[in-house]
Design a protein around this motif. Sequence first.
Motif: not given
Length: 472
Positions: A422-440
């Motif tokens: 997914f290129g650079q868009y994949g990096v952005w979505w990866g940050i979102v998903i990682g932060n959500a799981l880490g915050s939980a």
Amino acid sequence: MSTSTSKVEDTKGVSVLLGDPKKAVLKLSIPMIIAMMINSLYALIDGIWVAGLGDTALAAIGFVNPIYLIVMGFPSGIGAGATAVISRYIGARDKKQADNAALHVMLLTVILTIIFTVVILLFLKPILLMFGAGSTINLGLDYGNILFLGSIFIVFSSTAYGVLRAEGNVAKTTYAMLFGAILNIILDPIFIYSLNMGVQGAAIATVISLALVSLLLLYWFKTDTYIKFSLKDFIYDNEITKQILNVGLPAGSEFLIIATLSGSLNLILIMVGGVDAVAVYTAGWRVVMIAMVPPIAIGASIVAVTGANFGANKFKNIDIIHSYGIKIGMVIVIIVAIAIFLLAPYISYLFAYSPESEGLRNVITDFLRVTSLFYLFLPIGISSTSIFQGVGKGLDSLLIVVVRNLILDVLFAYLLAVVLGFGQYGVWWGIVIGNALGSAFAYFWSKYYIRKMEKTREMEKAVIVNESNEFM
């Protein structure tokens, strides 16, 4: 009643810290949000003005950012340690030790400054190359060498803010940060364009601003703060240093983790999109940093209020502080996320107004809209780590940040960007998903710890009551 105790009781900031926990978090958070919002303007203003020099210059300061986070991060960590330790002494009504702890913080400030200035200036080039600076290396060195020569001002201001937060004195923190931001706004275009100094001018403007802020803070500590710096009263105590470092080193390491995250993401972005992808991330992340300010400011307030209540043995208040911090943080970030999503096309223009960078405008807009989801989970994760810092459990806080920011964010960014293509868009979505799981993860761990702490306290009270009854 001693003079010291009387003075503690008459101090407005201390009264706030030890009063109603919800009101304390709110009263400290509002000016703290303003103060940190102002402080975050340093990075935003530099980014806006440097964007006029082209995407290569913007990417260059992006490669310096992870190192700056380290230089700023460890002093901020020591500042968090100062907030936790000094506020606990205040909660315990021990002003003498609170003053002495502040002097220990200043000693650590001097040591950190020497280490950072020598090490980073010696190894700046290889570090930048390791982070993937490549063709931007010379501009990165031009910016970084000057910026890190001013390490003393970066370090001192960060630790001093921690001392002010410990005594509930957020007003002066706000004034100092506002003063510095206004100076930076004025000086940036003068040094960058009027004096034709380019990225070097941006660094000089930042150093001068921080230097004048440091002088202002020194003046206040001498004349108009509750905590006083008096070398004649300094008594070195290994235990105080240990308490500060127990929170400060893990908290500072959190910035190292974030810097490593930034460097890792830059490497992934270079792999999938080149220098332009780093420039987009550098520009957009400056907006993200401003949007992160409210939950970070609330977290800083939670450290102070938690520390004071922990020192006063008011353990039941800690769960109230945690839940309320998350609640007000969520209200604010939802509003911020909606605003940035709607205004993204206009915000992106700030970083793509020149012919050299206007091609990035649409991609920056997409970045801002994707990362709007990132903010929604921040209050949960940050408030949870702040509870651990407030009670002196710095390693627990650090472990949460490692899981949330380093392991999960990088894992999902790489998976989506490289593996799934997914290129650079994949990096952005990866940050979102990682932060959500880490915050939980952070939320459930902190709730478990708070319940365990309350249960332990109740058992201790029961033992004391039983022993008292037996004695009678």
